[in-house]
Design a protein around this motif. Structure first.
Motif, PDB file in Angstrom:
ATOM      1  N   LYS D 137       0.826  -1.198   0.000  1.00 37.42           N
ATOM      2  CA  LYS D 137       0.000   0.000   0.000  1.00 37.42           C
ATOM      3  C   LYS D 137       0.866   1.257   0.000  1.00 37.42           C
ATOM      4  O   LYS D 137       0.363   2.349  -0.144  1.00 37.42           O
ATOM      5  CB  LYS D 137      -0.868   0.027   1.268  1.00 37.42           C
ATOM      6  N   GLU D 138       2.155   1.063   0.231  1.00 32.66           N
ATOM      7  CA  GLU D 138       3.067   2.203   0.291  1.00 32.66           C
ATOM      8  C   GLU D 138       4.025   2.146  -0.891  1.00 32.66           C
ATOM      9  O   GLU D 138       4.357   1.064  -1.371  1.00 32.66           O
ATOM     10  CB  GLU D 138       3.886   2.143   1.589  1.00 32.66           C
ATOM     11  N   LEU D 139       4.467   3.313  -1.294  1.00 30.68           N
ATOM     12  CA  LEU D 139       5.494   3.367  -2.332  1.00 30.68           C
ATOM     13  C   LEU D 139       6.851   3.427  -1.634  1.00 30.68           C
ATOM     14  O   LEU D 139       7.081   4.290  -0.785  1.00 30.68           O
ATOM     15  CB  LEU D 139       5.292   4.607  -3.202  1.00 30.68           C
ATOM     16  N   HIS D 140       7.722   2.471  -1.971  1.00 32.13           N
ATOM     17  CA  HIS D 140       9.058   2.470  -1.357  1.00 32.13           C
ATOM     18  C   HIS D 140      10.106   2.695  -2.422  1.00 32.13           C
ATOM     19  O   HIS D 140      10.161   1.973  -3.413  1.00 32.13           O
ATOM     20  CB  HIS D 140       9.309   1.145  -0.638  1.00 32.13           C
ATOM     21  N   VAL D 141      10.918   3.719  -2.222  1.00 33.14           N
ATOM     22  CA  VAL D 141      11.975   4.030  -3.181  1.00 33.14           C
ATOM     23  C   VAL D 141      13.243   4.340  -2.411  1.00 33.14           C
ATOM     24  O   VAL D 141      13.243   4.465  -1.188  1.00 33.14           O
ATOM     25  CB  VAL D 141      11.580   5.232  -4.072  1.00 33.14           C
ATOM     26  N   LEU D 142      14.332   4.452  -3.178  1.00 29.76           N
ATOM     27  CA  LEU D 142      15.640   4.614  -2.555  1.00 29.76           C
ATOM     28  C   LEU D 142      16.186   5.979  -2.941  1.00 29.76           C
ATOM     29  O   LEU D 142      16.083   6.391  -4.101  1.00 29.76           O
ATOM     30  CB  LEU D 142      16.554   3.494  -3.070  1.00 29.76           C
ATOM     31  N   VAL D 143      16.762   6.669  -1.973  1.00 25.91           N
ATOM     32  CA  VAL D 143      17.273   8.004  -2.250  1.00 25.91           C
ATOM     33  C   VAL D 143      18.355   7.931  -3.347  1.00 25.91           C
ATOM     34  O   VAL D 143      19.173   7.014  -3.375  1.00 25.91           O
ATOM     35  CB  VAL D 143      17.808   8.659  -0.955  1.00 25.91           C
ATOM     36  N   GLY D 144      18.277   8.832  -4.304  1.00 25.70           N
ATOM     37  CA  GLY D 144      19.272   8.881  -5.371  1.00 25.70           C
ATOM     38  C   GLY D 144      19.025   7.928  -6.522  1.00 25.70           C
ATOM     39  O   GLY D 144      19.625   8.071  -7.585  1.00 25.70           O
ATOM     40  N   ARG D 145      18.160   6.944  -6.334  1.00 28.18           N
ATOM     41  CA  ARG D 145      17.883   5.988  -7.410  1.00 28.18           C
ATOM     42  C   ARG D 145      16.683   6.460  -8.226  1.00 28.18           C
ATOM     43  O   ARG D 145      15.600   6.669  -7.668  1.00 28.18           O
ATOM     44  CB  ARG D 145      17.577   4.618  -6.774  1.00 28.18           C
ATOM     45  N   PRO D 146      16.854   6.643  -9.554  1.00 32.17           N
ATOM     46  CA  PRO D 146      15.725   7.098 -10.374  1.00 32.17           C
ATOM     47  C   PRO D 146      14.554   6.129 -10.296  1.00 32.17           C
ATOM     48  O   PRO D 146      14.756   4.920 -10.145  1.00 32.17           O
ATOM     49  CB  PRO D 146      16.302   7.136 -11.789  1.00 32.17           C
ATOM     50  N   VAL D 147      13.359   6.662 -10.371  1.00 28.94           N
ATOM     51  CA  VAL D 147      12.149   5.856 -10.258  1.00 28.94           C
ATOM     52  C   VAL D 147      11.279   6.113 -11.478  1.00 28.94           C
ATOM     53  O   VAL D 147      11.169   7.242 -11.949  1.00 28.94           O
ATOM     54  CB  VAL D 147      11.338   6.256  -9.002  1.00 28.94           C
TER      55      VAL D 147
END
Lengths: 234, 556, 118, 326
Positions: D137-147
Motif C-alpha cells: 500500500k506504500e510506495l518504497h523508493v531509494l534516495v538517489g535511485r531514479p524511479v
C-alpha cells in the motif's frame, strides 16, 4: 413617372413581412442572411466533435476501421450522394424561382427537394434496418450475425471479428444519425415553405425564408460530402 | 419619501417599456429585448443566490478538517451544484444575456435586437436548462463535479441526475449560441446611421468577441454533452473505457468549449470596465483600438489553449508544450487592456461613484487573477499546482472577483437606465468595499493552501490547513454580507429611489440619449452615431436633470 | 446596413439570381467528383487514400459553397464566417488527433494488459 | 499547524515561495525556480497596477480644486508597442525556463536504470507493485535511485500527487501513464489523489517512503517473505491489496458497502426482499458477480474482482475470523 413609383418598396405587398425594428426589406433580408450564416458556422462546429471522434478512433484503430467499412455498401452511399446533390440542385433552383416570381416553379422545386430528402431517408432506413437486423449495432451491442459475415469479401472473412467493432458503428450511427436528424428538420422546413409558397407569400421582394432554408439544406449536403468517403470508402 | 403607488403614478405619465403592456404574459412572451433582459436578470440573480447558498454550505463544512457539517457525499453534491449553477446559470449568461440584452440595441441606436423571436426562444431555452438543473437536486443531486469527467460521471450505477444535468447544459448551451448570433447580427447590421465600427462602445466590441466564442465553441459543448448522454444510455464506447472508449477524449471535447467559455465570462466584464472607467474619469478611453482589437485577439487565441487543463491528464508531451506556449500568449492582450485602463485614469477627473469603485477593485483582483493564471499556463509550475486550491483561488479571482464585480459595476451603472430609479450611493459604496474585502479574505488563503499542496474537491483535509480554511470561511461570510448590502441597495432603490434622469453619469454612448427607463421603441427620435467617449459636449445640469448636451441636438 | 453603402456591382448583394446553366453545371461537377472519389478509393494509395478523398470532398464543399450557396456573389464577410468555422473545426480535429497519435502505444499496452488478465 | 503570520512573512519577505513544501525530488528545485521567477514578476506587475491605480485615484479624483480632466492624449502607439513588447518578451522567457524544467520532469537522464513500480489506482486506494514482486500500500523508493512509475486505474480517473516531489500524474483507465523522478531526501511523504473520484476522494491517500540507503530498502523488501502464508494472512492481504477495505469496514460500521464484521452465518436482507445466508457460496458470488445479490440499503456499485480460489478462501477465512462474539 409611374415606373419610378414602382421601384420604391413602400406599399409593396411584401411589406407585411417587414418587422417593426428594420427600416426596410433590404436591411431585414441582409440581417437574416447574416444570422443564418452565423448559425451555419455554429453547425459546422457542432458536427466537428464527431469528426474529432472519428479521427481519434481511426488513428487508434486503423485496422478496425478498414475492416468495418466492408459492412457498409458504398453503392447505397453513392446513391444517397446523388439523391442529395439532386435535392440541393432543386433547392438552389427554388431560390431562383422565388427571386424571379415564378410561383409554379417554386412550388415544384420545393416539392422536389422534399421528395428527394424523403428518398434519402428511405435509403438510410433500409441501410439501418439491414444492419440492426444483422446484429450490427453500436458499442458493446455490436454482434454481427453469421449471415452478414458471409457477405464479406473472402480476404476479410478470414480475419477474426475485432473486439471493438462496435466503436466504429457507434461513430457511424452518430454521424449519419445526427445528419439524418438534420435531414428530418430540413424536411419539416420544406413542408412549411410549401405551405407558405402555396399561400403566395414569396416573390422577388421577399424570399428570405426560401433562401435561408436552402442555405441550411446545402450545409446538410456539404456534411454528407465528407461523411460519404470517410465512412463508406475508407 | 415617495411611496410605491405614488412612484407608479409618476411613471404612468410617460410611457416606458415597463408600462408598455400589462399582465404577466406581456412579460413572459415579450419580444422586447429590454424585458427579456430584465427576466434574464431576475433568473441570474436567483442563480447567484442559489449558487451562493451551496458555496456557504461548502465553506462551513470545511471549517472542520474532518468535515463537520455534512457527509462526504452531500459535500460532493454541494460543490458540484455550486460549480454547475454558478458557471452555467450565472457567470456565462450573466453579463451578455442580462445586461447585454438590455443595452446592445440601445448602444447601436436600434429598436430591438436583430432577431427578437430568437431572443425569446433563447430565454426560454435557458429557463428550461435551469429547470433541469434544479430538477437534478430533486432526484438526488449530482456529485460529478461541474466538469463531468467520465468514467466517474457516466458510471452505470448513476441515475437520472446526470441525464437531467447533461440535457440542462445542452439547452443552456443552445440559448448561449442564439444570443451570440443575435448580438453579432445586431452589431453588424443595426448600427445607427453614422456609427462606424470604431464608434462602437467597447462593451459592444467585447460582446462581439464573446459572440464569436458563443457561436463557434458552444456547439462543441452541445455535442459533448449529447455524446455523454448517449454513452450513458447506449454504451457507445466513445468515452467509457469499459466499452472501448477514451476518457481523455472527453476532456479534449469538454475543454475545447469550456476554456473559451472562460472568455465568454471575462470579455463582457472587460467591456463593462472599459465603459465605466472612461465615464467616471471624464476622459476618452485610452487606446480605443488596442482595447477593441485585444478583445478579438483574446477570443481567437482562446480557442487554442484548451489543452492547459490537461497537462497531467496523460496528454502527450509535445501537445503540453504547444498548449503551454499558446496559453501564455493570452497574457499579452490582457496586459494591453490593463495598461490602457490605467492610462485612462491618468490626468482624469475621477468620480468615485459605486460603479467606479467596483471597477477599481476589478483592477486589483483581475491583476491577481490574470497573473496567477501565468503559474497555471506555465507547464513546470502547473504540474504541482494543478487541481489544488491554487487553481480554485485563481479561477475564483477571475470568475467571481473579476466577472461578478464587473457584473455588479454594470448593474449599478445601468440600473438607473433599466429601472428609472437612482440607488443610494452610501449603500452602493458599502457593498463595493465589503465585497472587495470579503473576496480577498476568502480567496487569498486558498492560494497559500494550494501552493502548500491542498488538493481541491476534498471533503476532509489535513490538519495543517485548518487556519487557512477558517480565514477563508470568515471571508465568505463577509462576501455574502457585501452581496446582501448590494441587494438591499437595489430593493431600496425600487421602493423609494429618486427618479433617474436620462443621463445621470454624463456618458456619451447612445443608451443614455433616451429617457430612463426607455420607451418601448427605445428612442423617440432615431439617433445618429456619436463618438462614444467624447464628453466635451455634455454638462452637468443638476442631480435631478443629470447631464445634458451643451450643443444643439444632432451636431456631431 | 452599413456594408452596402460601399460601392458594389449593379445588383444588391443577396439578390443575385443564379442562371440555370451555372446551377446545372454545379450539380454535374458534383456528380463527376463523386464518381472520381469512388474510383480513387478502389486504387490502393496507402495513407494517401484518405488525403485524396478529403481533397476531393473539400473541392466539392467549395463548389457547393460558392455556387449553390452563392457565396461567390455575396458580401465577403459571409465567406469569412464559413472559412473561420471550417478552420476552427480543422484545428480542433488536428490538435486532438496529433495528441492521440502520440499516446497510442500506451493505449495499446493497456489494452493488451487487460486481455492478458482476463 | 502553520500560522498565518508566518505565511505572510514567508510570502512577502523570503524568496517568494517560502511557504512551499519541502523539496524532496530532483525536479523540485527547478520547479521552485520557475515559481519564484513568476512570483516576483507577478509581484512587480501587481505593485505597478495597484500602485498606479491608488496613485491616480488620489491625485486625479474629482474635488473642488480640480474642475475637470486635464488635457492628455487618448492614444499613443509608442506606449502600446512598449506594453505589448514587454509582456511578449517575458512570455518567451517564462516559456523557455518552464520548458527546460518540464523536459527534465518527463525524462530521466539517458542511461539511467530506474526502479520500476506499477501503480494501480482504484476507489479509494493505491497499490504499488515494486520490481521484484513486492506489492504494498506504500510506495518504497531509494534516495538517489531514479524511479519510473507506470500508472493504471481500474475504475475512474485518479491522480497521484506528492507535493514534496512537485509531481502529479493522472491514472487513466484504459491506458498507462508515466511519472519519473529521482528522490533526493530520505523521509516519508504523503501521496494524495487530486482528480475527483467520488465519496472518499479526500481520504484516498498513501505514503511514499524514501529509504536512506540500500540496506534499509532491502530490509523492507525482505519483510514478510519466507514461509507459506496462512489462509487468514492471504485474506487480510488480499482485502487490502484489492482495495476492498475502501468500502467494507472491519469494525461493523457501514461504508459504501456493508461491513464484513460479524456477518458470517447471518441472514442478510436483500434489496429484492429475499434473504440470503452468508456462507462460502454467497461470498464467492458477491466477489465474482457483485450485482447478483445486493444487501438492502446499499447500491449496486462494486466491480467484479477476479480472485483465484485460494484468495477467495482467504477472504472467507478473514470474514470468519471477524465473527461476532467470543
Amino acid at each position: 413617372m409611374s415606373h419610378l413609383a414602382q421601384t420604391g418598396t413602400a406599399g409593396a405587398p411584401e411589406d407585411r413581412f417587414l418587422a417593426h425594428h428594420f427600416p426596410d426589406m433590404t436591411a431585414q433580408s441582409q440581417t437574416s442572411k447574416l444570422g443564418i450564416w452565423l448559425f451555419l458556422g455554429s453547425e459546422v462546429l457542432f458536427f466537428s466533435g464527431l469528426f474529432v471522434a472519428y479521427g481519434v478512433y481511426r488513428a487508434n484503430h486503423y485496422a478496425l476501421f478498414h475492416y468495418a467499412h466492408h459492412f457498409l455498401d458504398w453503392r447505397m452511399g453513392a446513391l444517397n450522394t446523388v439523391v442529395l446533390v439532386g435535392s440541393s440542385l432543386s433547392a438552389a433552383w427554388s431560390v431562383r424561382c422565388a427571386q424571379l416570381g415564378d410561383r409554379r416553379g417554386l412550388r415544384i422545386t420545393l416539392l422536389l427537394t422534399l421528395l428527394l430528402a424523403g428518398m434519402f431517408l428511405v435509403v438510410k432506413y433500409f441501410e439501418y434496418s439491414h444492419k440492426l437486423h444483422n446484429g450490427i449495432a453500436w458499442g458493446a451491442a455490436c454482434h454481427p450475425s453469421e449471415e452478414i459475415l458471409s457477405t464479406l469479401p473472402a480476404s476479410v472473412r478470414a480475419l477474426p471479428v475485432p473486439k471493438d467493432l462496435g466503436t466504429f458503428f457507434s461513430i457511424y450511427y452518430l454521424m449519419t444519425g445526427l445528419h439524418g436528424i438534420h435531414v428530418l428538420v430540413g424536411m419539416g422546413l420544406y413542408v412549411w415553405l410549401i405551405r407558405r409558397a402555396t399561400r403566395g407569400d414569396f416573390g422577388p421582394g421577399y424570399f428570405v425564408p426560401v433562401d435561408s432554408v436552402a442555405l441550411y439544406w446545402h450545409l446538410v449536403d456539404m456534411i454528407w460530402i465528407f461523411l460519404f468517403p470517410l465512412l463508406y470508402l475508407i | 419619501m415617495t411611496t410605491a403607488p405614488a412612484a407608479a403614478a409618476e411613471h404612468a405619465a410617460g410611457d416606458s417599456y415597463l408600462t408598455h403592456g400589462k399582465g404577466i404574459a406581456s412579460w413572459l412572451f415579450s419580444l422586447d429585448h429590454k424585458r427579456i433582459g430584465i427576466m434574464y436578470l431576475a433568473l441570474i440573480v436567483f442563480s447567484l443566490f442559489l449558487g451562493g447558498v451551496f458555496a456557504m454550505v461548502v465553506r462551513f463544512h470545511l471549517w472542520d478538517p474532518s468535515g463537520g457539517l455534512v457527509s462526504n457525499d452531500a459535500y460532493n453534491k454541494m460543490f458540484t451544484l455550486h460549480g454547475a449553477v454558478m458557471i452555467f446559470l450565472f457567470v456565462i449568461p450573466g453579463i451578455p444575456s442580462a445586461l447585454g440584452n438590455f443595452v446592445v440595441p440601445l448602444m447601436v441606436g436600434a429598436k430591438d435586437v436583430a432577431f427578437p423571436r430568437v431572443n425569446l426562444l433563447s430565454f426560454w431555452l435557458f429557463v428550461a436548462g435551469a429547470v433541469l438543473f434544479i430538477a437534478t437536486l430533486v432526484v438526488g443531486g449530482l456529485d460529478t463535479g461541474w466538469t463531468l469527467y467520465p468514467p466517474y460521471s457516466l458510471e452505470s450505477s448513476r441515475g437520472l441526475g446526470i441525464l437531467l444535468a447533461l440535457t440542462g447544459v445542452f439547452l443552456a448551451g443552445f440559448s448561449s449560441i442564439l444570443t451570440g448570433v443575435n448580438f453579432i447580427a445586431t452589431i453588424h447590421k443595426m448600427r445607427a446611421p453614422g456609427q462606424g465600427w470604431f464608434d462602437l462602445p467597447l462593451f459592444l466590441w467585447a460582446l462581439y468577441a464573446t459572440g464569436i466564442i458563443q457561436i463557434f465553441a458552444t456547439p462543441v459543448l452541445g455535442i459533448t454533452v449529447a455524446l455523454g448522454f448517449l454513452e450513458r444510455v447506449f454504451h457507445l464506447g466513445i468515452f467509457m473505457p469499459e466499452y472501448g472508449g477514451d476518457p481523455v477524449l472527453f476532456q479534449h471535447f469538454f475543454w475545447f468549449y469550456s476554456h473559451p467559455a472562460v472568455y465568454i465570462m471575462i470579455l463582457p466584464a472587460m467591456g463593462i470596465v472599459s465603459e465605466v472607467v472612461a465615464v467616471f474619469s471624464r476622459k476618452p478611453i485610452f487606446g480605443y483600438k488596442f482595447i477593441a482589437m485585444s478583445s478579438i485577439a483574446i477570443a481567437l487565441i482562446g480557442f487554442f489553449v484548451w489543452g492547459h487543463h490537461m497537462f497531467v491528464s496523460g496528454q502527450s508531451k509535445w501537445a503540453n508544450i504547444i498548449f503551454s506556449f499558446l496559453t501564455l500568449l493570452v497574457a499579452i492582450p490582457s496586459a494591453i487592456k490593463t495598461f490602457n485602463w490605467l492610462a485612462t485614469l491618468y490626468k482624469g477627473h475621477i468620480i468615485l461613484k459605486t460603479p467606479m469603485l467596483f471597477v477599481l477593485s476589478f483592477f486589483a483582483i483581475f491583476g491577481v487573477g490574470g497573473l496567477t493564471g501565468l503559474f497555471l499556463g506555465t507547464l513546470a509550475t502547473d504540474i504541482p499546482l494543478h487541481d489544488t486550491y491554487f487553481v480554485v483561488a485563481h479561477f475564483h479571482f477571475v470568475m467571481v472577483g473579476a466577472v461578478m464585480i464587473a457584473f455588479l459595476a454594470g448593474l449599478f451603472y445601468w440600473w438607473p437606465k433599466m429601472t428609472g430609479r437612482m440607488y443610494d450611493e452610501r449603500l452602493g459604496t458599502a457593498s463595493a468595499i465589503l465585497i472587495f474585502l470579503g473576496f480577498n479574505v476568502t480567496f487569498i488563503p486558498q492560494f497559500l493552501a494550494g501552493t502548500m499542496g491542498m488538493p481541491r474537491r476534498y471533503a476532509t483535509y489535513a490538519e495543517q490547513f485548518v487556519g487557512l480554511n477558517r480565514v477563508s470561511t470568515v471571508g465568505a461570510v463577509l462576501l455574502a454580507a457585501g452581496l446582501g448590502v448590494a441587494l438591499w441597495a437595489f430593493v431600496a432603490s425600487l421602493r423609494h429611489g429618486a427618479r433617474a434622469p436620462a443621463n445621470p453619469w454624463g456618458a456619451a454612448t447612445l443608451e443614455w440619449a433616451t429617457s430612463s427607463p426607455p420607451p418601448h421603441d427605445n428612442f423617440a427620435v432615431a439617433p445618429r452615431g456619436v463618438p462614444p467617449y467624447d464628453y466635451t459636449g455634455l454638462t452637468h445640469a443638476s442631480d435631478e436633470a443629470g447631464w445634458i448636451p451643451v450643443r444643439p441636438e444632432g451636431a456631431r | 446596413m452599413t456594408e452596402h453603402a460601399s460601392a458594389r456591382p449593379a445588383h444588391e448583394p443577396g439578390t443575385h439570381v443564379m442562371s440555370p446553366g451555372i446551377l446545372v453545371a454545379t450539380a454535374a461537377s458534383l456528380m463527376v467528383l463523386t464518381a472520381i472519389t469512388v474510383t480513387s478509393s478502389r486504387i490502393d494509395l496507402g495513407p494517401w487514400n484518405v488525403v485524396v478523398a478529403l481533397a476531393i470532398a473539400c473541392t466539392k464543399a467549395t463548389i457547393v459553397a460558392l455556387f449553390f450557396m452563392h457565396l461567390k456573389y455575396e458580401n465577403r464577410f459571409l465567406m469569412v464566417i464559413l472559412i473561420a468555422a471550417a478552420l476552427f473545426a480543422a484545428l480542433f480535429v488536428s490538435f486532438v488527433v496529433f495528441d492521440t497519435v502520440q499516446y497510442q502505444p500506451e493505449i495499446r499496452a493497456a489494452d493488451q494488459a487487460v486481455r492478458k488478465g482476463s | 499547524m502553520i500560522r498565518l503570520p508566518d505565511l505572510l512573512a514567508g510570502s512577502l519577505i523570503a524568496a517568494g515561495p517560502g511557504y512551499m513544501p519541502e523539496r524532496a525530488s530532483s525536479v523540485a528545485e527547478g520547479v521552485d525556480q520557475v515559481f519564484a521567477l513568476l512570483f516576483w514578476m507577478s509581484a512587480f506587475f501587481l505593485v505597478v497596477i495597484i500602485g498606479l491605480t491608488v496613485l491616480f485615484v488620489i491625485r486625479y479624483r474629482a474635488r473642488a480644486s480640480r474642475p475637470g480632466p486635464e488635457a492628455s492624449p487618448d492614444h499613443s502607439t509608442k506606449l502600446e508597442i512598449f506594453w505589448t513588447a514587454i509582456p511578449l518578451l517575458l512570455v518567451f522567457v517564462i516559456f523557455a525556463a518552464s520548458t527546460k524544467v518540464y523536459l527534465a520532469m518527463t525524462e530521466l537522464e539517458p542511461g539511467a536504470n530506474p526502479q520500476r513500480v506499477q501503480v494501480t489506482a482504484r476507489k479509494w486506494s493505491w497499490w504499488f507493485d515494486h520490481a521484484g514482486g513486492k506489492g504494498s500500500k506504500e510506495l518504497h523508493v531509494l534516495v538517489g535511485r531514479p524511479v519510473e512509475l507506470v500508472l493504471a486505474s481500474t475504475d475512474v480517473v485518479h491522480s497521484l500527487y506528492v507535493p514534496q516531489f512537485r509531481l502529479k500524474q493522472d491514472a487513466v483507465p484504459g491506458r498507462f501513464t508515466r511519472m519519473v523522478f529521482t528522490p533526493t531526501v530520505p523521509g516519508t511523504y504523503p501521496i494524495l489523489c487530486t482528480e475527483y473520484c467520488g465519496t472518499n476522494h479526500s481520504t484516498m491517500s498513501a505514503v511514499a517512503v524514501v529509504h536512506p540507503d540500500q540496506a534499509s530498502f532491502d530490509a523492507w523488501a525482505a519483510e514478510g517473505k519466507g514461509g507459506e502464508e496462512s489462509l487468514l494472512q492471504v485474506g487480510v492481504r488480499v482485502f487490502e491489496e484489492k482495495g476492498c477495505s475502501a468500502c467494507h469496514s472491519v469494525d461493523g460500521s457501514p461504508g459504501v458497502g456493508p461491513s464484513i464484521k460479524g456477518i458470517w452465518g447471518k441472514d442478510e436482507k436483500l434489496t429484492d426482499g429475499k434473504i440470503a445466508k452468508v456462507d462460502e457460496n454467497y461470498i464467492r458470488e458477491s466477489i465474482v458477480t457483485p450485482g447478483a445479490k445486493i444487501v438492502a440499503g446499499f447500491d449496486d456499485m462494486m466491480p467484479p474482482v477476479p480472485l483465484d480460489d485460494r484468495e477467495i478462501q482467504g477472504i472467507v477465512a478473514y470474514i470468519q475470523s471477524l465473527k461476532e462474539g467470543p
